[in-house]
Scaffold this motif. Structure first.
Motif, PDB file in Angstrom:
ATOM      1  N   ARG A 203      41.070  41.268  55.035  1.00  9.56           N
ATOM      2  CA  ARG A 203      39.653  41.124  55.323  1.00  9.56           C
ATOM      3  C   ARG A 203      39.457  41.053  56.843  1.00  9.56           C
ATOM      4  N   PRO A 204      38.277  41.375  57.320  1.00 14.45           N
ATOM      5  CA  PRO A 204      38.050  41.390  58.775  1.00 14.45           C
ATOM      6  C   PRO A 204      38.208  40.013  59.409  1.00 14.45           C
ATOM      7  N   GLY A 205      38.603  40.028  60.684  1.00 17.00           N
ATOM      8  CA  GLY A 205      38.639  38.808  61.481  1.00 17.00           C
ATOM      9  C   GLY A 205      39.580  37.767  60.924  1.00 17.00           C
ATOM     10  N   THR A 206      39.107  36.542  60.873  1.00 17.50           N
ATOM     11  CA  THR A 206      39.945  35.430  60.409  1.00 17.50           C
ATOM     12  C   THR A 206      39.761  35.126  58.924  1.00 17.50           C
ATOM     13  N   GLN A 207      38.947  35.927  58.217  1.00 10.11           N
ATOM     14  CA  GLN A 207      38.712  35.674  56.797  1.00 10.11           C
ATOM     15  C   GLN A 207      39.974  35.947  55.990  1.00 10.11           C
ATOM     16  N   GLY A 208      40.459  34.939  55.300  1.00 16.34           N
ATOM     17  CA  GLY A 208      41.640  35.096  54.466  1.00 16.34           C
ATOM     18  C   GLY A 208      41.278  35.486  53.045  1.00 16.34           C
ATOM     19  N   ILE A 209      42.283  35.828  52.273  1.00 16.83           N
ATOM     20  CA  ILE A 209      42.114  36.139  50.856  1.00 16.83           C
ATOM     21  C   ILE A 209      43.368  35.656  50.141  1.00 16.83           C
ATOM     22  N   ILE A 210      43.182  34.941  49.056  1.00 14.93           N
ATOM     23  CA  ILE A 210      44.326  34.366  48.340  1.00 14.93           C
ATOM     24  C   ILE A 210      44.401  34.897  46.908  1.00 14.93           C
ATOM     25  N   ASP A 211      43.305  34.845  46.182  1.00 11.45           N
ATOM     26  CA  ASP A 211      43.325  35.199  44.762  1.00 11.45           C
ATOM     27  C   ASP A 211      42.727  36.576  44.540  1.00 11.45           C
ATOM     28  N   THR A 212      43.415  37.404  43.769  1.00 14.94           N
ATOM     29  CA  THR A 212      42.814  38.652  43.315  1.00 14.94           C
ATOM     30  C   THR A 212      43.455  39.038  41.997  1.00 14.94           C
ATOM     31  N   GLN A 213      42.674  39.628  41.111  1.00 13.46           N
ATOM     32  CA  GLN A 213      43.201  40.120  39.839  1.00 13.46           C
ATOM     33  C   GLN A 213      42.521  41.428  39.496  1.00 13.46           C
ATOM     34  N   ILE A 214      43.332  42.398  39.070  1.00 17.05           N
ATOM     35  CA  ILE A 214      42.848  43.745  38.770  1.00 17.05           C
ATOM     36  C   ILE A 214      42.652  43.910  37.268  1.00 17.05           C
ATOM     37  N   ARG A 228      38.642  45.057  40.710  1.00 11.63           N
ATOM     38  CA  ARG A 228      39.348  43.834  41.058  1.00 11.63           C
ATOM     39  C   ARG A 228      38.358  42.792  41.570  1.00 11.63           C
ATOM     40  N   ALA A 229      38.660  41.547  41.232  1.00 12.94           N
ATOM     41  CA  ALA A 229      37.874  40.399  41.699  1.00 12.94           C
ATOM     42  C   ALA A 229      38.764  39.566  42.600  1.00 12.94           C
ATOM     43  N   SER A 230      38.235  39.172  43.748  1.00 18.09           N
ATOM     44  CA  SER A 230      39.031  38.457  44.739  1.00 18.09           C
ATOM     45  C   SER A 230      38.283  37.251  45.269  1.00 18.09           C
ATOM     46  N   GLY A 231      39.056  36.226  45.646  1.00 11.39           N
ATOM     47  CA  GLY A 231      38.489  35.056  46.298  1.00 11.39           C
ATOM     48  C   GLY A 231      38.698  35.154  47.792  1.00 11.39           C
ATOM     49  N   ASP A 232      37.633  35.461  48.533  1.00 14.60           N
ATOM     50  CA  ASP A 232      37.740  35.694  49.978  1.00 14.60           C
ATOM     51  C   ASP A 232      36.541  35.112  50.723  1.00 14.60           C
ATOM     52  N   GLY A 233      36.121  33.937  50.306  1.00 14.69           N
ATOM     53  CA  GLY A 233      34.878  33.355  50.808  1.00 14.69           C
ATOM     54  C   GLY A 233      33.744  33.601  49.839  1.00 14.69           C
ATOM     55  N   GLN A 234      33.848  34.695  49.102  1.00 15.26           N
ATOM     56  CA  GLN A 234      32.981  35.006  47.963  1.00 15.26           C
ATOM     57  C   GLN A 234      33.892  35.324  46.780  1.00 15.26           C
ATOM     58  N   ILE A 235      33.294  35.613  45.638  1.00 15.55           N
ATOM     59  CA  ILE A 235      34.031  36.269  44.558  1.00 15.55           C
ATOM     60  C   ILE A 235      33.633  37.735  44.655  1.00 15.55           C
TER      61      ILE A 235
END
Length: 477
Positions: A203-214, A228-235
């Motif tokens: 993700r751009p900048g300092t935004q991390g991403i931990i959870d994703t499922q396809i 795919r749904a991901s947890g990156d500050g949003q769903i």
């Protein structure tokens, strides 16, 4: 004419091979004939809650805890705790894997420790029937990532384009001067070795991403084969027609009030009897575990809706970040038979009534004041061998049974062999010293019984009054 026939034969062979490939690479199933669903998950913090738990549902919305709400598998490797388990079925339906984060918060490691210098491994179990599982093993996935500091939230999906699995997970690493969690992937065929890890989602900048499922979407549903749904500050939702191809942002679930500050651990489920999906989300911020969000089109954020009050029930335990498998009838029958709601019992000594059978470092003895208490707790299962028999499964080491070896006792992992089954099976008979109590006769050495000697458990022939007392126990709660 022979050339024409040869060409026709080649076309038929190619068509058959294509058809076989399509059959073998179908990674998921959710058809009306399938009777239910299996969820694997963990239930909270602490060494016993960060393990593998199973729950079952017939409708995908109302869940029952299996194994009486107790753990189904326990990690004995790495940090000795697991979170975020994913349950993977092979394309042919003849092999299964559980892959999980090697992480035990509050078991000697803090969140800060696990982010800065956590396990680079995943924990892997393997099975051919969903009920007898291998011993857990470690798979190093982040060790080859420059400055890779951990490996979290693994998932895997069969990729027909490459005829193997895409295994993907989050690793905290420094890239282009920015330290954060990103999603990496590698290819594997059996979760024993992997290809060199590659960056998958950033993700751009300092935004991390931990959870994703396809999720693979059936043909004819929407514009994308995969969502795919991901947890990156949003769903965040994204779509693609290739697992390793370009993904298109579709939006997020903030429109129904769900953001990454409230929920995490997205977990897909296709309802077997209709074109509707549930995206389960872990309400980590409020400590309430999973809730379902429903949709008729996974690729369109505007179709998602919160469940009506009272329309779902998650069972007795809190369900946290995991995955759901749609079960065939045969799979469901095996799973429900293996993990029924069996009572938890202890074995009290007849002639030392302050002492109970317990395991300690996998040796077996009788002790008073057992701590932790679960070391003296067992589930009396139907015997692994024969009929009308019993086997003693440990509560805090599920899959481990009391077994005799050279007439000595140990707590050992069921390896699925006939020899193990017979060594771990007994007939419960009237107590040799008191018929209102019980004695346990060996299945494969019927002239011998479980008894204690110098407080150690043994399998002995019983010929004296002392032996009869040593071989008598009460099954108690």
């Amino acid at each position: 004419m022979p050339a024409v026939l040869a060409r026709l034969a080649a076309i038929l062979v190619a068509a058959c091979l294509l058809f076989a490939s399509q059959v073998l690479t179908a990674p998921q199933r959710a058809v009306a004939a399938d009777p239910g669903y299996l969820m694997t998950h963990f239930i909270g913090e602490g060494s016993t809650n960060q393990q593998i738990y199973f729950s079952h549902s017939t409708d995908g919305l109302h869940w029952n805890d299996l194994n009486g709400g107790g753990m189904a598998l326990r990690s004995t490797v790495g940090t000795r705790g697991v979170r975020d388990p994913a349950l993977v079925r092979s394309p042919g339906g003849d092999r299964y894997w559980i892959i999980a984060t090697d992480l035990c918060i509050g078991c000697g490691q803090s969140w800060g420790d696990s982010q800065a210098n956590g396990s680079r491994n995943l924990v892997v179990w393997e099975s051919t029937d969903l009920v007898t599982w291998s011993a857990p093993r470690l798979l190093n996935v982040a060790g080859a990532i420059p400055d890779g500091r951990n490996a979290w939230a693994p998932e895997a999906i069969w990729n027909p384009a490459t005829n193997d699995y895409v295994l993907y997970w989050a690793t905290n690493a420094t890239l282009n001067g920015v330290l954060k969690h990103r999603i990496y992937y590698a290819r594997t065929t059996g979760f024993r070795t992997i290809s060199t890890p590659q960056l998958y989602i950033d993700r751009p900048g300092t935004q991390g991403i931990i959870d994703t499922q396809i999720l693979e979407v059936p043909s004819g549903t929407g514009n994308y084969r995969y969502v795919r749904a991901s947890g990156d500050g949003q769903i965040t939702l994204e779509g693609s027609n290739s697992i390793l191809g370009t993904w298109t942002s579709l939006g997020n679930l903030s429109g129904i009030g769900l953001t990454g500050s409230q929920v995490e651990g997205p977990m897909w489920m296709k309802f077997r009897d209709r074109n509707q999906w549930a995206l389960y989300l872990d309400q980590y911020a409020s400590g309430r575990g999973y809730m379902p969000v429903l949709t008729t089109d996974p690729a369109t954020p505007g179709t998602y809706r919160l469940p009506a009050s009272g329309s779902h029930n998650m069972g007795g335990t809190k369900k946290r970040h995991g995955s759901i498998l749609t079960l065939t009838a045969a799979e469901e029958s095996r799973v429900l038979a293996r993990w029924p709601n069996t009572a938890i019992n202890r074995l009290q000594s007849y002639n030392h009534q302050d002492r109970y059978v317990r395991h300690s470092n996998f040796e077996v003895r009788i002790d008073p004041n057992v701590s932790p208490a679960q070391d003296a707790q067992f589930r009396l299962r139907p015997g692994l061998a024969g009929s009308g028999t019993v086997s003693f499964e440990s509560v805090n080491f599920p899959g481990y049974f009391l077994r005799h070896s050279d007439f000595d006792f140990q707590l050992a992992s069921n390896d699925g062999t006939t020899a193990f089954a017979e060594d771990a099976t007994f007939r419960q008979v009237a107590g040799l010293a008191d018929s209102t109590w019980s004695s346990f006769q060996s299945y494969n050495h019927p002239d011998r019984y479980i008894r204690h000697y110098a407080f150690q458990l043994r399998l002995d022939q019983i010929t004296t009054a002392t032996g009869r007392s040593d071989a008598t126990f009460r099954v108690t709660s």
